[in-house]
Design a protein around this motif. Structure first.
Motif, PDB file in Angstrom:
ATOM      1  N   LEU A  41       0.833  -1.197   0.000  1.00 25.69           N
ATOM      2  CA  LEU A  41       0.000   0.000   0.000  1.00 25.69           C
ATOM      3  C   LEU A  41       0.875   1.258   0.000  1.00 25.69           C
ATOM      4  N   ILE A  42       1.893   1.275   0.823  1.00 26.45           N
ATOM      5  CA  ILE A  42       2.826   2.408   0.863  1.00 26.45           C
ATOM      6  C   ILE A  42       3.510   2.567  -0.490  1.00 26.45           C
ATOM      7  N   GLU A  43       3.953   1.467  -1.052  1.00 30.32           N
ATOM      8  CA  GLU A  43       4.607   1.486  -2.366  1.00 30.32           C
ATOM      9  C   GLU A  43       3.690   2.100  -3.425  1.00 30.32           C
ATOM     10  N   GLU A  44       2.426   1.724  -3.398  1.00 28.01           N
ATOM     11  CA  GLU A  44       1.472   2.238  -4.392  1.00 28.01           C
ATOM     12  C   GLU A  44       1.166   3.721  -4.179  1.00 28.01           C
ATOM     13  N   VAL A  45       1.095   4.151  -2.935  1.00 24.10           N
ATOM     14  CA  VAL A  45       0.849   5.577  -2.659  1.00 24.10           C
ATOM     15  C   VAL A  45       2.026   6.411  -3.157  1.00 24.10           C
ATOM     16  N   VAL A  46       3.238   5.934  -2.913  1.00 23.61           N
ATOM     17  CA  VAL A  46       4.426   6.634  -3.419  1.00 23.61           C
ATOM     18  C   VAL A  46       4.391   6.693  -4.942  1.00 23.61           C
ATOM     19  N   ASP A  47       4.019   5.589  -5.580  1.00 26.23           N
ATOM     20  CA  ASP A  47       3.945   5.553  -7.039  1.00 26.23           C
ATOM     21  C   ASP A  47       2.904   6.518  -7.597  1.00 26.23           C
ATOM     22  N   LEU A  48       1.828   6.760  -6.848  1.00 28.58           N
ATOM     23  CA  LEU A  48       0.826   7.730  -7.302  1.00 28.58           C
ATOM     24  C   LEU A  48       1.453   9.110  -7.469  1.00 28.58           C
ATOM     25  N   GLY A  49       2.258   9.516  -6.501  1.00 23.85           N
ATOM     26  CA  GLY A  49       2.942  10.804  -6.604  1.00 23.85           C
ATOM     27  C   GLY A  49       3.907  10.844  -7.760  1.00 23.85           C
ATOM     28  N   LYS A  50       4.637   9.753  -7.948  1.00 22.43           N
ATOM     29  CA  LYS A  50       5.582   9.684  -9.061  1.00 22.43           C
ATOM     30  C   LYS A  50       4.861   9.747 -10.397  1.00 22.43           C
ATOM     31  N   ARG A  87      -2.858  21.559 -26.201  1.00 24.04           N
ATOM     32  CA  ARG A  87      -3.366  20.430 -25.406  1.00 24.04           C
ATOM     33  C   ARG A  87      -2.461  20.137 -24.217  1.00 24.04           C
ATOM     34  N   GLU A  88      -1.168  20.115 -24.445  1.00 25.16           N
ATOM     35  CA  GLU A  88      -0.240  19.786 -23.357  1.00 25.16           C
ATOM     36  C   GLU A  88      -0.140  20.917 -22.337  1.00 25.16           C
ATOM     37  N   ARG A  89      -0.266  22.153 -22.783  1.00 23.64           N
ATOM     38  CA  ARG A  89      -0.309  23.270 -21.818  1.00 23.64           C
ATOM     39  C   ARG A  89      -1.549  23.139 -20.936  1.00 23.64           C
ATOM     40  N   LEU A  90      -2.659  22.767 -21.536  1.00 21.00           N
ATOM     41  CA  LEU A  90      -3.889  22.569 -20.754  1.00 21.00           C
ATOM     42  C   LEU A  90      -3.741  21.372 -19.811  1.00 21.00           C
ATOM     43  N   ASN A  91      -3.068  20.319 -20.264  1.00 22.25           N
ATOM     44  CA  ASN A  91      -2.802  19.170 -19.389  1.00 22.25           C
ATOM     45  C   ASN A  91      -1.953  19.581 -18.194  1.00 22.25           C
ATOM     46  N   ILE A  92      -0.942  20.418 -18.443  1.00 24.64           N
ATOM     47  CA  ILE A  92      -0.106  20.916 -17.348  1.00 24.64           C
ATOM     48  C   ILE A  92      -0.948  21.725 -16.376  1.00 24.64           C
ATOM     49  N   ASP A  93      -1.804  22.586 -16.908  1.00 25.85           N
ATOM     50  CA  ASP A  93      -2.670  23.394 -16.049  1.00 25.85           C
ATOM     51  C   ASP A  93      -3.566  22.509 -15.185  1.00 25.85           C
ATOM     52  N   GLU A  94      -4.139  21.467 -15.782  1.00 26.11           N
ATOM     53  CA  GLU A  94      -4.987  20.547 -15.016  1.00 26.11           C
ATOM     54  C   GLU A  94      -4.190  19.836 -13.922  1.00 26.11           C
ATOM     55  N   LEU A  95      -2.994  19.385 -14.263  1.00 28.87           N
ATOM     56  CA  LEU A  95      -2.150  18.730 -13.267  1.00 28.87           C
ATOM     57  C   LEU A  95      -1.837  19.663 -12.100  1.00 28.87           C
ATOM     58  N   LEU A  96      -1.542  20.916 -12.422  1.00 25.80           N
ATOM     59  CA  LEU A  96      -1.222  21.885 -11.369  1.00 25.80           C
ATOM     60  C   LEU A  96      -2.447  22.241 -10.536  1.00 25.80           C
ATOM     61  N   GLN A  97      -3.627  22.232 -11.152  1.00 25.67           N
ATOM     62  CA  GLN A  97      -4.866  22.464 -10.397  1.00 25.67           C
ATOM     63  C   GLN A  97      -5.114  21.321  -9.424  1.00 25.67           C
ATOM     64  N   GLU A  98      -4.910  20.083  -9.896  1.00 22.09           N
ATOM     65  CA  GLU A  98      -5.151  18.897  -9.071  1.00 22.09           C
ATOM     66  C   GLU A  98      -4.088  18.711  -8.004  1.00 22.09           C
ATOM     67  N   SER A  99      -2.863  19.076  -8.329  1.00 22.38           N
ATOM     68  CA  SER A  99      -1.728  18.873  -7.418  1.00 22.38           C
ATOM     69  C   SER A  99      -0.845  20.119  -7.424  1.00 22.38           C
ATOM     70  N   PRO A 100      -1.263  21.168  -6.716  1.00 24.07           N
ATOM     71  CA  PRO A 100      -0.487  22.414  -6.716  1.00 24.07           C
ATOM     72  C   PRO A 100       0.964  22.252  -6.258  1.00 24.07           C
ATOM     73  N   SER A 101       1.242  21.212  -5.480  1.00 25.66           N
ATOM     74  CA  SER A 101       2.619  21.010  -5.019  1.00 25.66           C
ATOM     75  C   SER A 101       3.574  20.705  -6.168  1.00 25.66           C
ATOM     76  N   LEU A 102       3.049  20.307  -7.320  1.00 24.85           N
ATOM     77  CA  LEU A 102       3.901  20.057  -8.491  1.00 24.85           C
ATOM     78  C   LEU A 102       4.550  21.348  -8.997  1.00 24.85           C
ATOM     79  N   GLN A 103       3.983  22.485  -8.627  1.00 19.77           N
ATOM     80  CA  GLN A 103       4.529  23.784  -9.049  1.00 19.77           C
ATOM     81  C   GLN A 103       6.001  23.903  -8.650  1.00 19.77           C
TER      82      GLN A 103
END
Length: 156
Positions: A41-50, A87-103
């Motif tokens: 479970l820990i391994e999978e949670v870490v992989d989610l972030g990766k 499309r990829e700029r919008l994908n980046i924006d979505e990723l940053l909205q979902e996970s602001p720590s990626l900034q």
């Protein structure tokens, strides 16, 4: 000593990942903490972030490689390049909205440079231009990379 339930869950992880996920979710919902396969479970949670980081990396690499092609091969500019960049700029924006720590990654010059070097290599292969044609360091700021309206040398 491991419980039989835990051993079965660990075996399930190796044999049927989707079934393991379903069973783990069931155990979490029912608060059966002692039965959880914590190691996996820990391994999978870490992989989610990766995986979120890899998604950002992939989208950024595509934007950069297409901006490079746009910049260094103006005669080949196409609508499809614009579509991919947008499309990829919008994908980046979505990723940053979902996970602001990626900034934080976008503020890391070394991380950006690593992605840029991969995008540079990709652009060299796709365009058949020599590496001398491409800037060694990323010629675009993060703001330009993410700006939906930015295209280098767009006036040409």
């Amino acid at each position: 000593m491991k419980s039989i339930e835990l051993q079965m869950l660990q075996t399930l992880y190796e044999q049927d990942f989707c079934a393991w996920v379903e069973k783990t979710a069931e155990l979490l919902h029912s608060h059966q903490w002692d039965t959880l396969d914590l190691e996996h479970l820990i391994e999978e949670v870490v992989d989610l972030g990766k995986s979120q980081q890899r998604a950002l990396q992939s989208a950024l690499r595509l934007v950069l490689s297409h901006l490079l092609k746009w910049n260094y091969q103006p005669e080949c500019r196409s609508r499809s390049w614009q579509v991919i960049i947008t499309r990829e700029r919008l994908n980046i924006d979505e990723l940053l909205q979902e996970s602001p720590s990626l900034q934080r990654l976008l503020n890391d010059a070394e991380w950006i440079n690593t992605i840029y070097q991969r995008a540079r290599r990709e652009a060299m292969v796709e365009t058949s231009l020599s590496e001398d044609n491409f800037a060694i360091a990323c010629p675009f700021s993060v703001d330009e990379i993410l700006d939906l309206d930015f295209y280098p040398n767009a006036e040409e």
